[in-house]
Scaffold this active site. Structure first.
Site, PDB file in Angstrom:
ATOM      1  N   TYR A  62      22.493  33.121  34.114  1.00  0.00           N
ATOM      2  CA  TYR A  62      22.813  32.205  33.017  1.00  0.00           C
ATOM      3  C   TYR A  62      21.592  31.655  32.285  1.00  0.00           C
ATOM      4  O   TYR A  62      21.437  31.869  31.088  1.00  0.00           O
ATOM      5  CB  TYR A  62      23.680  31.049  33.535  1.00  0.00           C
ATOM      6  CG  TYR A  62      24.992  31.537  34.097  1.00  0.00           C
ATOM      7  CD1 TYR A  62      25.991  32.008  33.253  1.00  0.00           C
ATOM      8  CD2 TYR A  62      25.219  31.581  35.473  1.00  0.00           C
ATOM      9  CE1 TYR A  62      27.188  32.494  33.755  1.00  0.00           C
ATOM     10  CE2 TYR A  62      26.426  32.069  35.980  1.00  0.00           C
ATOM     11  CZ  TYR A  62      27.399  32.522  35.121  1.00  0.00           C
ATOM     12  OH  TYR A  62      28.576  33.013  35.600  1.00  0.00           O
TER      13      TYR A  62
ATOM     14  N   HIS B 261      29.313  28.553  31.130  1.00  0.00           N
ATOM     15  CA  HIS B 261      29.569  29.103  32.449  1.00  0.00           C
ATOM     16  C   HIS B 261      28.586  28.702  33.552  1.00  0.00           C
ATOM     17  O   HIS B 261      28.906  28.806  34.744  1.00  0.00           O
ATOM     18  CB  HIS B 261      29.609  30.633  32.310  1.00  0.00           C
ATOM     19  CG  HIS B 261      30.567  31.321  33.203  1.00  0.00           C
ATOM     20  ND1 HIS B 261      30.782  30.923  34.501  1.00  0.00           N
ATOM     21  CD2 HIS B 261      31.378  32.383  33.000  1.00  0.00           C
ATOM     22  CE1 HIS B 261      31.681  31.733  35.047  1.00  0.00           C
ATOM     23  NE2 HIS B 261      32.059  32.608  34.160  1.00  0.00           N
TER      24      HIS B 261
ATOM     25  N   SER C 210      38.059  40.252  35.391  1.00  0.00           N
ATOM     26  CA  SER C 210      38.208  39.086  36.240  1.00  0.00           C
ATOM     27  C   SER C 210      39.667  38.659  36.276  1.00  0.00           C
ATOM     28  O   SER C 210      40.343  38.639  35.243  1.00  0.00           O
ATOM     29  CB  SER C 210      37.360  37.955  35.656  1.00  0.00           C
ATOM     30  OG  SER C 210      37.325  36.867  36.525  1.00  0.00           O
TER      31      SER C 210
HETATM   32  N1  COA Z   1      52.002  43.191  50.172  1.00  0.00           N
HETATM   33  C1  COA Z   1      52.658  42.134  49.665  1.00  0.00           C
HETATM   34  N2  COA Z   1      52.044  41.091  49.082  1.00  0.00           N
HETATM   35  C2  COA Z   1      50.699  41.131  48.973  1.00  0.00           C
HETATM   36  C3  COA Z   1      49.953  42.210  49.478  1.00  0.00           C
HETATM   37  C4  COA Z   1      50.663  43.279  50.094  1.00  0.00           C
HETATM   38  N3  COA Z   1      50.038  44.332  50.611  1.00  0.00           N
HETATM   39  N4  COA Z   1      48.659  41.978  49.255  1.00  0.00           N
HETATM   40  C5  COA Z   1      48.570  40.791  48.625  1.00  0.00           C
HETATM   41  N5  COA Z   1      49.820  40.269  48.484  1.00  0.00           N
HETATM   42  C6  COA Z   1      50.181  38.971  47.896  1.00  0.00           C
HETATM   43  C7  COA Z   1      49.260  37.868  48.374  1.00  0.00           C
HETATM   44  O1  COA Z   1      49.720  37.313  49.585  1.00  0.00           O
HETATM   45  C8  COA Z   1      49.305  36.883  47.231  1.00  0.00           C
HETATM   46  O2  COA Z   1      50.494  36.138  47.327  1.00  0.00           O
HETATM   47  P1  COA Z   1      50.747  34.785  46.455  1.00  0.00           P
HETATM   48  O3  COA Z   1      51.146  35.223  45.074  1.00  0.00           O
HETATM   49  O4  COA Z   1      51.884  34.154  47.179  1.00  0.00           O
HETATM   50  O5  COA Z   1      49.498  34.016  46.502  1.00  0.00           O
HETATM   51  C9  COA Z   1      49.428  37.773  46.013  1.00  0.00           C
HETATM   52  O6  COA Z   1      49.977  39.004  46.496  1.00  0.00           O
HETATM   53  C10 COA Z   1      48.130  38.023  45.315  1.00  0.00           C
HETATM   54  O7  COA Z   1      47.222  38.714  46.133  1.00  0.00           O
HETATM   55  P2  COA Z   1      46.188  39.786  45.549  1.00  0.00           P
HETATM   56  O8  COA Z   1      46.741  40.338  44.299  1.00  0.00           O
HETATM   57  O9  COA Z   1      45.814  40.751  46.596  1.00  0.00           O
HETATM   58  O10 COA Z   1      44.952  38.966  45.088  1.00  0.00           O
HETATM   59  P3  COA Z   1      44.281  37.618  45.542  1.00  0.00           P
HETATM   60  O11 COA Z   1      45.121  36.484  45.108  1.00  0.00           O
HETATM   61  O12 COA Z   1      43.908  37.713  46.975  1.00  0.00           O
HETATM   62  O13 COA Z   1      43.004  37.651  44.606  1.00  0.00           O
HETATM   63  C11 COA Z   1      40.730  38.049  44.010  1.00  0.00           C
HETATM   64  C12 COA Z   1      41.989  38.615  44.683  1.00  0.00           C
HETATM   65  C13 COA Z   1      39.634  39.057  44.070  1.00  0.00           C
HETATM   66  C14 COA Z   1      41.060  37.768  42.544  1.00  0.00           C
HETATM   67  C15 COA Z   1      40.358  36.741  44.745  1.00  0.00           C
HETATM   68  O14 COA Z   1      39.989  37.039  46.064  1.00  0.00           O
HETATM   69  C16 COA Z   1      39.176  36.036  44.126  1.00  0.00           C
HETATM   70  O15 COA Z   1      38.053  36.225  44.542  1.00  0.00           O
HETATM   71  N6  COA Z   1      39.447  35.171  43.128  1.00  0.00           N
HETATM   72  C17 COA Z   1      38.419  34.469  42.401  1.00  0.00           C
HETATM   73  C18 COA Z   1      38.046  35.260  41.180  1.00  0.00           C
HETATM   74  C19 COA Z   1      37.241  34.424  40.252  1.00  0.00           C
HETATM   75  O16 COA Z   1      36.504  33.552  40.658  1.00  0.00           O
HETATM   76  N7  COA Z   1      37.431  34.670  38.942  1.00  0.00           N
HETATM   77  C20 COA Z   1      36.801  33.917  37.922  1.00  0.00           C
HETATM   78  C21 COA Z   1      35.354  34.117  37.849  1.00  0.00           C
HETATM   79  S1  COA Z   1      34.678  33.008  36.683  1.00  0.00           S
HETATM   80  C1  HC5 Z   2      38.617  30.961  32.098  1.00  0.00           C
HETATM   81  C2  HC5 Z   2      38.330  32.316  32.653  1.00  0.00           C
HETATM   82  C3  HC5 Z   2      36.944  32.523  33.037  1.00  0.00           C
HETATM   83  C4  HC5 Z   2      36.598  33.832  33.670  1.00  0.00           C
HETATM   84  C5  HC5 Z   2      35.143  34.002  33.667  1.00  0.00           C
HETATM   85  C6  HC5 Z   2      34.609  35.054  34.583  1.00  0.00           C
HETATM   86  O1  HC5 Z   2      35.299  35.791  35.197  1.00  0.00           O
HETATM   87  O2  HC5 Z   2      33.282  35.121  34.650  1.00  0.00           O
HETATM   88  C7  HC5 Z   2      32.667  36.042  35.547  1.00  0.00           C
HETATM   89  C8  HC5 Z   2      31.833  35.224  36.513  1.00  0.00           C
HETATM   90  C9  HC5 Z   2      31.296  35.948  37.685  1.00  0.00           C
HETATM   91  O3  HC5 Z   2      30.299  35.486  38.258  1.00  0.00           O
HETATM   92  O4  HC5 Z   2      31.831  36.981  38.062  1.00  0.00           O
HETATM   93  C10 HC5 Z   2      31.789  36.950  34.719  1.00  0.00           C
HETATM   94  N1  HC5 Z   2      32.444  37.925  33.841  1.00  0.00           N
HETATM   95  C11 HC5 Z   2      33.134  37.295  32.721  1.00  0.00           C
HETATM   96  C12 HC5 Z   2      31.379  38.779  33.297  1.00  0.00           C
HETATM   97  C13 HC5 Z   2      33.390  38.792  34.581  1.00  0.00           C
END
Ligand code: COA
Ligand code: HC5
Length: 635
Positions: free
Chosen positions: A116, A352, A563
């Protein structure tokens, strides 16, 4: 932004920039009463440093679907050399392990710096995400003001939980998460520098801010949102204050200083330097930086068809739509900007550096729920002080910078093609019913869509949360895997049986879910590799060959930057691509439908936002059809 990461990893960051500790994004500690928050934080594990051999092995496997065989051979050799007993890899690994023992989190300060603060492209589009709320039920100034007042009250309600440390702890996969990011998003701001930026957080100062900034018709106002006794203004009182602000700024200013924050960071750093030499300007800027957040009261969008409404809303949240619309009605350095348009289009934009999407979304979910409740408290409105307008002395030089910023912003706005795709055929209920991870299912659809368009796989980034660890940020899930490549290559091959295709889909989904588990438990490869490289810089060693290798550059050239950001409210989140020939894909899977926002640059002939959106939709539908039509023995 990972564009920059790829650049930094390619060795263009000046060593001195990395040697200084990042002192401005501090862990929360000083001044806070050791309460619930601190004891929770103390109980969290520290981010591990994965074993060196494991990362090297996993790195080669990750390269296989995206790099040619002869290049792979070369990289294998470099990695053998790097891992040799007593070699450079072991030395750097020891250095990292030392760093991990001595710090709260060996990665986070480095990460904020390289991803960043050292990144010099404009924050707008290239780094700051946008968030679109469902269209609100008003179409005029009065409605806009009433909703904005409730929104402010809702944020203050959430802020009380932050201040009292009563925010409920979040969990991922049954494990408690680090809550630090919640303490970084209010009363904070990015500050441009000549070579690198910084972030200040005034929530931690001895006299925390009591005001927000409101921008209307490109003019900034300070609005005190607490009474002298510390109680927050009621929605009614906020309404009266916002009316005064709107009355005091009936016409768009010809000096939209806010547009300066859309500049390339080096240019903005220079302009900022000269702008703030003037005392009035310095005071105005400082009041914006110290404010709890910024509220942007936007003018209505130019007329668009019903079809393109959602795309226009995404554009408004991502960059304001250009200088003649709302791009000047922002301070893009501000960590949190809420946007309320006169036509009911609402959302947010956030800088961010201090936090990931999920804490921002949790705050917004709370605010939306709050705005739906009827207003109960009234409060006297007669004696409220008039909100203070912020003045800027704009010299001829600054005016020229404003004109330059307008023109660059308009070029960027012209170039960015953002499309919102509401996928309504099904939601995450369908993959779940087939016992598949919905996230993995969506990622495989994206792999299939890209393969159908380009007949190849590409380096793909998906954000994985590292918040299971103290002050954890993110690592990368590499969605292009050997298993995904086998699946996408087979899918449209008429010589393959459906049962075989289903089998390949299941394997690809499982491989993705297992990469995800590895990433969220701190055992992925990307941040470790970055750490080893930065450790070399830190120890003033020459950068190891593995990091100047063409395959490494290719691995970091994410044509798909993706994401998942789930929300309770039916929101659409969006961000820009991280490479010139790439796509940004943000998705919010709800149970019966899924929201996608896809972006790419129109100037790139190899990408097409509309085509990728349609290919995504088709891939999701085709994958479900395949599953529906293929009896599976195991179920
Ligand atoms: N059978 C049935 N259900 C399942 C399944 C399977 N094999 N695998 C997963 N599921 C269910 C889960 O239990 C969960 O249930 P819920 O809706 O009741 O919560 C749902 O399906 C979603 O699971 P899944 O799709 O596998 O994803 P997740 O919620 O574990 O998310 C990531 C995965 C990678 C997105 C998460 O671990 C993460 O890191 N999130 C943060 C991302 C982030 O920070 N983004 C912004 C960046 S700025
Ligand atoms: C309101 C939604 C924000 C999503 C932002 C996001 O996913 O940022 C990522 C941050 C990270 O460290 O993975 C970076 N990305 C946009 C480049 C995927």
């Amino acid at each position: 932004m990972w564009g920059i990461c790829s650049r930094t990893v390619l060795g263009m960051v000046k060593p001195c920039a990395l040697m200084k500790p990042c002192h401005l994004v501090k862990p929360v500690s000083a001044g806070r009463v050791a309460g619930r928050y601190l004891s929770h934080q103390k109980g969290l594990p520290g981010l591990p440093v994965p074993p060196l051999q494991q990362t090297c092995q996993r790195y080669i496997t990750a390269l296989e679907p995206i790099v040619e065989e002869d290049e792979l051979k070369h990289t294998r050799k470099l990695l053998e050399e790097f891992q040799k007993p007593g070699g450079l890899g072991e030395r750097l690994q020891r250095g990292l392990e030392r760093r991990a023992r001595r710090s709260e989190n060996w990665l986070s300060d480095w990460w904020v710096q390289v991803a960043y603060l050292d990144y010099r492209m404009p924050v707008v589009v290239h780094s700051s995400p946008g968030l679109v709320l469902p269209h609100m039920d008003f179409t005029d100034k009065q409605g806009q003001i009433r909703f904005a007042a409730k929104l402010i009250a809702g944020v203050l309600d959430f802020k009380t939980m932050i201040d009292n440390e009563t925010l409920p702890v979040e969990y991922l996969g049954g494990k408690p998460l680090c809550m630090n990011q919640y303490y970084e998003v209010l009363s904070s701001c990015r500050i441009p520098g000549l070579k690198r930026d910084s972030v200040v957080n005034h929530a931690k100062s001895s006299v925390p801010p009591k005001h927000i900034t409101v921008v209307h018709n490109f003019q900034f106002f300070v609005l005190d949102v607490y009474h002298g006794d510390g109680s927050p203004l009621t929605a009614d009182q906020l309404c009266v204050q916002l009316e005064k602000i709107c009355k005091a700024s009936p016409q768009a200013s010809t000096q939209p200083v806010g547009i300066l924050t859309t500049q390339h960071r080096d240019s903005w750093g220079k302009t900022y330097h000269s702008l703030t030499r003037d005392k009035t300007n310095q005071e105005s800027v400082s009041l914006i930086q110290r404010s709890i957040f910024t509220l942007c009261l936007d003018s209505a969008r130019p007329h668009t068809s019903q079809d393109s409404y959602r795309n226009a809303a995404a554009v408004q949240m991502l960059h304001g739509g250009g200088s003649s619309w709302n791009s000047g009605n922002r301070w893009f350095d501000k960590t949190l900007q809420f946007i309320v348009g006169e036509d009911g289009t609402c959302g947010a934009n956030y800088e961010h550096a201090p936090a990931e999407g999920p804490p921002i979304v949790a705050l917004i979910d709370h605010v939306v729920e709050y705005t739906r409740k009827p207003v109960t408290e009234r409060g006297h409105t007669a004696s409220l002080p008039t909100p203070q307008k912020l003045h800027f002395n704009v010299t001829a030089d600054i005016q020229k910078d404003i004109e330059d910023a307008k023109s660059s912003m308009d070029t960027l706005a012209q170039d960015l093609d953002v499309k919102v795709m509401v996928f309504s055929h099904f939601g995450k209920n369908v993959p779940k019913s087939y016992k598949m991870s919905p996230d993995a299912f969506i990622q495989m659809a994206l792999q299939l869509a890209f393969y159908r368009m380009h007949q190849r796989c590409c380096a793909t980034y998906e954000s994985a949360s590292l918040r299971m660890f103290r002050r954890g940020r993110t690592d990368t899930i590499r969605s292009a895997s050997n298993a995904s490549a086998a699946f996408v290559k087979a899918f449209d091959d008429p010589t393959r049986q459906n049962t075989e295709k289903v089998d390949l889909l299941e394997k690809a989904v499982k491989a993705h879910r297992s990469y995800t588990n590895m990433a969220i438990s701190g055992q992925a490869i990307d941040r470790h590799l970055l750490g080893l490289k930065l450790q070399a810089v830190d120890e003033k060693l020459s950068v190891p060959d593995v990091f100047t290798d063409a395959a490494y550059a290719q691995a970091l050239h994410y044509r798909l930057s993706t994401s998942q950001v789930p929300s309770k409210t039916d929101c659409v989140m969006c961000f820009g691509p991280v490479v010139p020939n790439g796509y940004g894909v943000c998705y919010n899977p709800m149970s019966e439908h899924m929201n996608f926002a896809v972006s790419s640059f129109s100037s790139c002939e190899d990408t097409n936002t509309g085509e990728l959106s349609r290919a995504m939709e088709q891939a999701l539908v085709d994958m479900k059809t395949l599953l529906d039509q293929t009896p599976r023995a195991k179920l």
